[in-house]
Each structure stands twice: as C-alpha cells, then as structure tokens.
Design an enzyme around this catalytic site. Sequence first.
Site, PDB file in Angstrom:
ATOM      1  N   GLU A   1      18.541  -4.697 -78.111  1.00 23.27           N
ATOM      2  CA  GLU A   1      18.122  -3.447 -78.770  1.00 23.27           C
ATOM      3  C   GLU A   1      17.317  -2.564 -77.821  1.00 23.27           C
ATOM      4  OE1 GLU A   1      20.385  -4.726 -81.128  1.00 23.27           O
ATOM      5  OE2 GLU A   1      19.464  -2.837 -81.755  1.00 23.27           O
TER       6      GLU A   1
ATOM      7  N   PRO B   1      19.988   6.156 -73.739  1.00 22.95           N
ATOM      8  CA  PRO B   1      20.462   7.388 -74.391  1.00 22.95           C
ATOM      9  C   PRO B   1      19.365   8.438 -74.546  1.00 22.95           C
ATOM     10  CG  PRO B   1      21.146   5.439 -75.625  1.00 22.95           C
ATOM     11  CD  PRO B   1      20.156   4.980 -74.614  1.00 22.95           C
TER      12      PRO B   1
ATOM     13  N   ASP C   1      35.292  18.127 -54.044  1.00 22.77           N
ATOM     14  CA  ASP C   1      35.309  17.828 -55.490  1.00 22.77           C
ATOM     15  C   ASP C   1      35.069  19.131 -56.228  1.00 22.77           C
ATOM     16  OD1 ASP C   1      35.782  15.241 -55.218  1.00 22.77           O
ATOM     17  OD2 ASP C   1      33.824  14.503 -55.859  1.00 22.77           O
TER      18      ASP C   1
ATOM     19  N   ARG D   1      29.469   8.800 -53.372  1.00 21.72           N
ATOM     20  CA  ARG D   1      30.534   9.720 -52.935  1.00 21.72           C
ATOM     21  C   ARG D   1      29.984  10.903 -52.145  1.00 21.72           C
ATOM     22  NH1 ARG D   1      35.301   9.753 -55.458  1.00 21.72           N
ATOM     23  NH2 ARG D   1      35.501  11.988 -55.212  1.00 21.72           N
TER      24      ARG D   1
HETATM   25  N1  LIG Z   1      24.041   6.855 -72.601  1.00 20.66           N
HETATM   26  C1  LIG Z   1      23.488   6.032 -71.712  1.00 20.66           C
HETATM   27  O1  LIG Z   1      23.246   6.374 -70.546  1.00 20.66           O
HETATM   28  C2  LIG Z   1      23.136   4.655 -72.172  1.00 20.66           C
HETATM   29  C3  LIG Z   1      22.321   3.839 -71.396  1.00 20.66           C
HETATM   30  C4  LIG Z   1      21.989   2.557 -71.850  1.00 20.66           C
HETATM   31  C5  LIG Z   1      22.502   2.150 -73.085  1.00 20.66           C
HETATM   32  N2  LIG Z   1      22.212   0.930 -73.636  1.00 20.66           N
HETATM   33  C6  LIG Z   1      21.115   0.096 -73.165  1.00 20.66           C
HETATM   34  C7  LIG Z   1      21.113  -1.198 -73.922  1.00 20.66           C
HETATM   35  C8  LIG Z   1      19.781  -1.351 -74.535  1.00 20.66           C
HETATM   36  C9  LIG Z   1      18.884  -0.311 -73.972  1.00 20.66           C
HETATM   37  O2  LIG Z   1      18.165  -0.827 -72.864  1.00 20.66           O
HETATM   38  C10 LIG Z   1      19.803   0.779 -73.463  1.00 20.66           C
HETATM   39  N3  LIG Z   1      23.303   2.955 -73.801  1.00 20.66           N
HETATM   40  C11 LIG Z   1      23.610   4.192 -73.371  1.00 20.66           C
END
Ligand SMILES: NC(=O)c1ccc(N[C@@H]2CC[C@@H](O)C2)nc1
Length: 243
Positions: free
Chosen positions: A116, A88, A168, A153
Amino acid sequence: MKFEVLTIFPEVIECYLKHGVVGRALNKGIAEVKVYNLRDFTTDRHRKVDDYPYGGGAGMVMQIEPFYNALRHIKSDGIPRKVILLSPQGRRFSQRIAKEFYKEEKTLTLICGRYEGIDERIKAFVDEEISIGDYVLSGGELAALVIIDSVVRLIPGALGDELSAEEDSFMKGFLDYPHYTRPEEFEGMRVPDILLSGDHKKIALWRKKEALRNTLKNRPDLLKNLSAEDMKILKELCSEINK
Ligand SMILES: NC(=O)c1ccc(N[C@@H]2CC[C@@H](O)C2)nc1
C-alpha cells in the site's frame, strides 16, 4: 550518468537493463545502474520489509528502516544525489523533466515501494516525488525504469551514431511522424511515394508536416511557440484539411 534503485524485486530492474539501448549504454559504460535489494538492509531473520498499518485497514505498509539503512549505506560515499520517490502523488514526469535530470548530472536514487506504500516518514529522506502518470501500479519499479530509459537516451552515444535524442520529435515538442520500411506494398497499403523519391529536403518537409498533422489531431496542446516555418506548414495543413 549514475542511477541507484532501491527495491524488493531487483530482478525486475536487472532484466530490463540487459536489453536494447539501455543495455548497450551500460555495456559501453556511459551509464551505470546499481540495484539494491531492500531485504539486504533488514535486521530480522525473516528479512521483513512490511508490517500492518497503524490505524488499521487492508494491506501492508513498507517499513522505513530498510529504506533508511539502505540510504545511509549508499550516502556514505558523500557523492551528491537526488533521491526520488516514485508514486502517483508525485510531480508528473515528462521529456522536459528527463532533460532536467540529465542536465543536473546528479546520481538519481530511485525509491520503489510496493504494497500500500511506504511509511510516510520516508519523505524526510526524499528530495522529490515523481509520478509517470495518473494510474496506480503494484510497485514503483516500472516507473523507475521509465525514468532510467528516458534519461539514458539523452546521454551522447547512447543511441548510436546515426540516431540522436535531438531527433526524437518529442524533443522538439511534437508527436512523431509516420515510419515505414520494406515491403513497399503490404495488403494493398503502399509506402508514401515521397519516401521513395530520394529527395531528402522534400522528405524532411513531409515528415515535419506529418508530425504536425499527428500533433494537431492527437495533442493540439503541444502546438505552442511554433516557429514561423512550422506555423506556415500548419496553415497549409489546415487549409488542406478544410478543403
Ligand atoms: N504513477 C506512478 O508513477 C506510480 C508510481 C508508483 C506506484 N505504486 C507504488 C506501490 C506502492 C507505493 O509505494 C507506490 N504507482 C504508480
């Protein structure tokens, strides 16, 4: 285009790669995905990939060694690659980035974490961190599949002859136009007459107008750098809406 995925759940990746556009592209050999099970790169007999966090707290952290061992094994072929960590915290993925990855033509090595997260020292071996959106997933695998699907794609031949990635509408920067197929009427809802007219020029114009309508309604932020023709259609649309 080549992809490599590092994960503790190879089946999650492999089952998606058996179907549809991506499945056909792999069968045609226009794309290749190699999936590595991190547990194959552990050294203890329990094939451990996680441990308790330094500093305490809930949950487990993925150890760096299995990732390091896997990357060292993979990189021994000396082929240039872009190592991407899915999280994230990453740069927000988009169609533009998919095109960027495709054009770069480097093997994309996708690192999928679980628990985590991965020991921070993984960053020393990562070229780029990518997020597919502002939400937390249980693992990086779904994000890795989003990248694989959207980039595959773009490879000529992946979509079959009649379709093309250029078609697309997101490629053109707008949302898509409405799609219809048989029956002509369903529960009193009819297919727009224009689509039954056979007038391909008018149909193309209708589709552009509806794509602009959808974009204006749901993603006005995408309405920038319009061509004169698109601006003309948008103006028509606005005067219709304001009647
Ligand atoms: N939004 C995203 O792209 C995204 C990517 C990975 C994720 N979770 C993994 C699990 C633990 C950590 O490695 C990250 N969550 C959200």
